[in-house]
Scaffold this active site. Structure first.
Site, mmCIF file in Angstrom:
data_model
loop_
_atom_site.group_PDB
_atom_site.id
_atom_site.type_symbol
_atom_site.label_atom_id
_atom_site.label_comp_id
_atom_site.label_asym_id
_atom_site.label_seq_id
_atom_site.Cartn_x
_atom_site.Cartn_y
_atom_site.Cartn_z
ATOM 1 N N SER A 26 42.187 3.934 -28.570
ATOM 2 C CA SER A 26 43.239 3.245 -29.327
ATOM 3 C C SER A 26 43.692 1.954 -28.649
ATOM 4 O O SER A 26 44.828 1.530 -28.805
ATOM 5 C CB SER A 26 44.429 4.184 -29.530
ATOM 6 O OG SER A 26 44.949 4.584 -28.268
ATOM 7 N N GLY A 27 42.789 1.323 -27.890
ATOM 8 C CA GLY A 27 43.096 0.010 -27.316
ATOM 9 C C GLY A 27 42.681 -1.097 -28.284
ATOM 10 O O GLY A 27 42.336 -0.833 -29.450
ATOM 11 N N GLU A 126 44.414 -19.546 -15.929
ATOM 12 C CA GLU A 126 44.161 -18.492 -14.934
ATOM 13 C C GLU A 126 42.890 -18.845 -14.176
ATOM 14 O O GLU A 126 42.214 -19.824 -14.521
ATOM 15 C CB GLU A 126 44.018 -17.124 -15.627
ATOM 16 C CG GLU A 126 45.342 -16.589 -16.153
ATOM 17 C CD GLU A 126 45.205 -15.238 -16.850
ATOM 18 O OE1 GLU A 126 44.081 -14.747 -16.996
ATOM 19 O OE2 GLU A 126 46.242 -14.707 -17.267
ATOM 20 N N HIS A 245 40.686 -6.966 -8.916
ATOM 21 C CA HIS A 245 41.691 -8.019 -9.125
ATOM 22 C C HIS A 245 42.300 -8.364 -7.770
ATOM 23 O O HIS A 245 42.681 -7.467 -7.016
ATOM 24 C CB HIS A 245 42.780 -7.541 -10.087
ATOM 25 C CG HIS A 245 43.614 -8.656 -10.640
ATOM 26 N ND1 HIS A 245 44.506 -9.359 -9.870
ATOM 27 C CD2 HIS A 245 43.667 -9.198 -11.881
ATOM 28 C CE1 HIS A 245 45.080 -10.294 -10.617
ATOM 29 N NE2 HIS A 245 44.590 -10.216 -11.846
ATOM 30 N N ARG A 294 37.852 -14.839 -9.842
ATOM 31 C CA ARG A 294 38.398 -13.667 -9.146
ATOM 32 C C ARG A 294 37.557 -13.146 -7.992
ATOM 33 O O ARG A 294 38.072 -12.725 -6.972
ATOM 34 C CB ARG A 294 38.512 -12.525 -10.152
ATOM 35 C CG ARG A 294 39.856 -12.512 -10.733
ATOM 36 C CD ARG A 294 40.008 -11.408 -11.672
ATOM 37 N NE ARG A 294 41.005 -11.922 -12.582
ATOM 38 C CZ ARG A 294 41.290 -11.425 -13.739
ATOM 39 N NH1 ARG A 294 40.638 -10.364 -14.154
ATOM 40 N NH2 ARG A 294 42.211 -11.944 -14.468
ATOM 41 N N HIS A 355 39.745 -3.274 -11.159
ATOM 42 C CA HIS A 355 40.433 -3.798 -12.342
ATOM 43 C C HIS A 355 39.603 -3.696 -13.620
ATOM 44 O O HIS A 355 40.116 -3.299 -14.659
ATOM 45 C CB HIS A 355 40.788 -5.261 -12.070
ATOM 46 C CG HIS A 355 41.577 -5.930 -13.140
ATOM 47 N ND1 HIS A 355 42.800 -5.448 -13.581
ATOM 48 C CD2 HIS A 355 41.337 -7.066 -13.869
ATOM 49 C CE1 HIS A 355 43.273 -6.257 -14.530
ATOM 50 N NE2 HIS A 355 42.404 -7.221 -14.725
ATOM 51 N N GLU A 379 35.675 -2.715 -23.216
ATOM 52 C CA GLU A 379 35.261 -2.485 -21.824
ATOM 53 C C GLU A 379 34.182 -1.404 -21.720
ATOM 54 O O GLU A 379 33.421 -1.374 -20.760
ATOM 55 C CB GLU A 379 36.487 -2.113 -20.962
ATOM 56 C CG GLU A 379 36.190 -2.188 -19.476
ATOM 57 C CD GLU A 379 37.422 -2.038 -18.597
ATOM 58 O OE1 GLU A 379 38.551 -2.061 -19.126
ATOM 59 O OE2 GLU A 379 37.249 -1.903 -17.371
ATOM 60 N N ARG A 390 33.743 -11.119 -14.651
ATOM 61 C CA ARG A 390 34.412 -11.513 -15.893
ATOM 62 C C ARG A 390 35.417 -12.639 -15.655
ATOM 63 O O ARG A 390 36.200 -12.592 -14.697
ATOM 64 C CB ARG A 390 35.140 -10.310 -16.485
ATOM 65 C CG ARG A 390 35.926 -10.633 -17.735
ATOM 66 C CD ARG A 390 36.582 -9.396 -18.281
ATOM 67 N NE ARG A 390 37.568 -8.844 -17.380
ATOM 68 C CZ ARG A 390 38.848 -9.207 -17.341
ATOM 69 N NH1 ARG A 390 39.305 -10.141 -18.152
ATOM 70 N NH2 ARG A 390 39.682 -8.640 -16.496
HETATM 71 C C1 SIN Z 1 45.874 -10.937 -15.157
HETATM 72 O O1 SIN Z 1 46.872 -11.066 -15.858
HETATM 73 O O2 SIN Z 1 45.755 -11.439 -14.042
HETATM 74 C C2 SIN Z 1 44.752 -10.113 -15.661
HETATM 75 C C3 SIN Z 1 44.155 -10.717 -16.842
HETATM 76 C C4 SIN Z 1 42.740 -10.250 -16.984
HETATM 77 O O3 SIN Z 1 42.327 -9.313 -16.330
HETATM 78 O O4 SIN Z 1 42.011 -10.877 -17.740
#
Ligand code: SIN
Length: 547
Positions: A26-27, A126, A245, A294, A355, A379, A390
Site C-alpha cells: 500500500s505504498g 538534493e 543514506h 549519496r 536506506h 522498490e 539511486r
Molecule cells: C532524503 O530525504 O534524503 C531521502 C530522499 C530519498 O531517499 O530519495
C-alpha cells in the site's frame, strides 16, 4: 550450502477470493498501480500491516521532476545515470524522467498539497542533482502527503477492495500449459489461510532495509516481495546495490531497527557535514561538495569515521536561518528534539544507515517479470532506473511512473485466465528467533564496507541458519515472525551472494579488497532461486534478455 525454503510452511487454505488484479503493498507503487488498473478492472489490494504502514509515508525529501526554469528531462536523465555509475538502463531512465512531470501534475490535481513559492511549485535540490528539481510537501513530510492523496483516491474507488493485515505467503503458479502466476496464498489476521486468485499479481511490498541492523526503513520492510518473486521462480538483479543514506540520526548504545532520517534536503539548503574538530568532511572530495551523490558522501563519511575512530559525524545546520529550518524541516526537528538535540542550536549526530534497495525483481517497462502474470513495482522491482546508486528523490517518482504504467497496461489487457494449481508446494520456515542472527550476519558482512572474506563469512552464517529450517507449521503467535525471518534469510542470502560475486567497487557497492570500478563488471548479476534452494547468479551485460 543448505537450501533455502521453496515455500513457506503454513496451514492449508480454507477460503478463496478472486479479483482481476491483485496488488500486494500500500505504498506509492501499489496505490498508483491499483488506481490505474481500476479504470477497467476489479482490484484487490492486500497489505500485511495497516493501510499506512509503508516506507512511502516516511519519505521526507521529495519527488524529483524537471519542472523548474532551465531544467529538462534530459538534464534529469544525465544526473540519474551519473549517480547510477554505468549501470542505468537508458530507456528505463528516459521513461522515468519524461513521464515524471505529468505524474506529478496529476498527483497535484488529485489533491497532493505540494509546497509552493507563490503560484509555482517550490523546488529544492538534493545530492547528485545539478538543478533545483525536488518537489516537496509539508516541508519534509512529502511521503505522508503523497500517500494521503493517493490513499484518498483509492479509498473512494469502488472497484478497489482493500484487505489489511493479510500476509502474502507465496505466489500460486499454474504449471500448465506454461508456468503463470495466478494468485497468492495468504494468511489473514484471524489466523486462517486462504487463496486469492486473479489474472495478474503485482508485488509492490517496498524494500528490504530490515535485513540490516540500522535502517531508515519501517518494520514492514522485510523484503517480502523479493522473496515471493524468488520462490515463484522469477529472476532478480542488482541485489548487491543497497544504498546507505549518509545522514541518519545517530544515538548512542545499541539502537537498532528503524532510525530517523535526516533528509538530504537540509544539505540542499546549506547544512554541511563536519567532524569532531568542526572540519568539513566533503571539502575536496567531489565537485558537488556536500551535495555529491549519496554513495560518494557515505564513503567519505565512513573513511573519516574510520580515520578518527568515531561512530558518527555531525550535520551542521546551525548556519541556516532558524525560521527556514522550522518551516522546511518540521519532521526532522521534532525527531531530533525528542531525542534531546536541537538542530537550530547544535550540530546533529549522523551516521550512514541502510536506506534503499536498487535491485529487485526484473521487469520490463510495463512491470512484467520473467514469470507471466507476475509483476513488480517500485522498490520491489528492478527495471533499470537506479543503476549502482539511486539518485535522490527518484524513488517515489519510480513508484508513481512505473506503478501507473503497470496499472494502465493491465487496464487495457490482462494475461489469459488459468486455473490455480491443484497442489501446493510443501513449505519450511526458520524460527523468528533466528532473525537477529540473519541481520547480524548481513550487517557485519554486507554493510557499507565489504570484503570478499567478510561476505564469505556472512554467506556461511546464513547457510547455517538455513540449515535450521523446519517443515513444522509454527504456532499461530509465532507464524509471522517465522515467515518474515525466512523472507529475510532468502533476500539476505541472495544479496550476500551477489555482493561476494561482484569483485569490484561501483556505486554503493564498496569492496575494500577490490577498490576500483572495472569495465569487466559493467553489467548485472541476474539471479534466481534454483530447485535445490540455492541462489544461481549469472553475469549479464544485456540483462533484459536474461529477464
Ligand atoms: C532524503 O530525504 O534524503 C531521502 C530522499 C530519498 O531517499 O530519495
Amino acid at each position: 550450502m543448505t537450501g533455502l525454503p521453496l515455500a513457506l510452511a503454513a496451514p492449508s487454505p480454507t477460503w478463496t477470493r478472486s479479483a482481476d488484479v491483485i496488488v500486494v503493498g500500500s505504498g506509492v507503487a501499489g496505490l498508483s498501480t491499483a488506481l490505474a488498473a481500476a479504470a477497467t478492472r476489479r482490484v484487490l489490494l492486500i497489505t500485511k500491516g495497516g493501510f499506512t504502514d509503508s516506507a512511502t509515508v516516511w519519505a521526507q525529501g521529495g519527488i524529483a521532476g524537471a519542472l523548474g526554469e532551465g531544467d529538462s528531462p534530459h538534464l534529469h536523465h544525465k544526473d540519474t545515470v551519473t549517480a547510477g555509475a554505468g549501470l542505468c538502463d537508458d530507456a528505463a531512465v528516459d521513461i522515468l524522467v519524461t513521464e515524471g512531470p505529468a505524474r506529478l501534475q496529476e498527483l497535484a490535481r488529485l489533491g497532493a498539497a505540494f509546497d509552493r513559492d507563490g503560484e509555482q511549485l517550490a523546488l529544492t535540490r538534493e545530492g547528485g542533482h545539478g538543478r533545483n528539481r525536488i518537489v516537496h510537501a509539508g516541508g519534509d513530510a512529502t511521503g505522508r502527503e503523497v500517500h494521503r492523496a493517493l490513499a484518498a483516491a483509492v479509498l473512494a474507488d469502488p472497484r478497489i477492495e482493500i484487505l489489511t493485515h493479510v500476509f502474502a505467503l507465496d505466489v500460486l503458479v499454474a504449471q500448465r500449459p506454461t508456468r503463470q502466476a495466478v494468485g497468492l496464498v495468504v494468511a489473514a489476521a484471524d489466523g486462517t489461510v486462504g487463496t486469492v486468485t486473479g489474472r495478474a499479481v503485482v508485488l509492490a511490498t517496498g524494500g528490504l532495509g530490515q535485513i540490516f541492523p540500522s535502517t531508515t526503513n519501517p518494520p514492514v520492510a522485510t523484503g517480502d516481495g523479493l522473496a515471493l518473486g524468488l520462490r515463484a521462480g522469477a529472476t532478480v538483479a542488482d541485489l548487491e546495490f543497497v544504498q546507505f543514506h549518509p545522514t541518519v540520526f545517530w544515538q548512542p548504545g545499541d539502537v537498532l531497527g528503524q532510525r530517523l532520517l535526516v533528509t538530504e534536503a537540509i544539505r540542499g539548503e546549506g547544512a554541511v557535514l563536519v567532524d569532531a574538530a568542526g572540519s568539513r568532511v566533503m571539502t575536496g572530495v567531489h565537485p558537488l561538495g556536500d551535495l555529491a551523490p549519496r554513495d560518494v558522501v557515505t564513503k567519505a563519511m565512513t573513511a573519516r569515521m574510520a580515520q578518527a575512530g568515531g561512530e558518527h559525524l555531525w550535520l551542521d545546520a546551525t548556519g541556516l536561518d532558524a525560521a527556514l529550518l522550522e518551516r522546511r524541516f518540521p519532521t526532522v526537528l521534532a525527531g531530533c528534539r525528542a531525542a534531546g538535540v536541537d538542530p537550530v542550536l547544535e550540530p546533529i549526530p549522523v551516521a550512514p544507515a541502510a536506506h534503499y534497495a536498487s535491485g529487485g525483481v526484473c521487469t520490463d517497462f510495463w512491470g512484467c517479470s520473467s514469470l507471466p502474470g507476475l509483476y513488480a513495482a517500485g522498490e520491489t522491482a528492478f527495471v533499470g532506473v537506479h543503476g549502482a546508486n539511486r539518485l535522490a528523490s527518484n524513488s517515489l517518482l519510480e513508484g508513481l511512473v512505473y506503478g501507473t504504467r503497470i496499472g494502465t497496461a493491465l487496464a487495457l489487457e490482462l494475461p489469459v485466465l488459468r486455473q490455480p494449481p491443484a497442489d501446493l508446494t510443501s513449505g519450511a520456515v526458520v524460527p523468528g528467533t533466528l532473525r537477529d542472527a540473519i541481520v547480524d550476519a548481513v550487517g557485519a558482512g554486507a554493510g557499507v564496507l565489504r570484503t570478499g572474506s567478510g561476505l564469505a563469512w556472512a554467506g556461511q552464517q546464513l547457510s547455517t541458519v538455513a540449515g535450521r529450517a523446519e517443515t513444522l507449521i509454527p504456532q499461530r503467535g509465532a507464524r509471522q515472525a517465522a515467515w518474515e525471518a525466512t523472507n529475510l534469510l532468502t533476500v539476505g542470502t541472495a544479496l550476500v551472494a551477489a555482493a561476494a560475486r561482484r569483485a569490484e567497487s561501483r556505486g554503493c557497492h564498496w569492496r575494500q579488497d577490490a577498490p576500483r570500478t572495472s569495465p569487466a563488471w559493467q553489467g548485472h548479476l541476474v539471479g534466481a532461486l534454483g530447485a535445490g534452494g540455492a541462489i544461481d547468479l549469472d553475469f549479464c551485460r544485456a540483462w533484459r534478455a536474461a529477464a
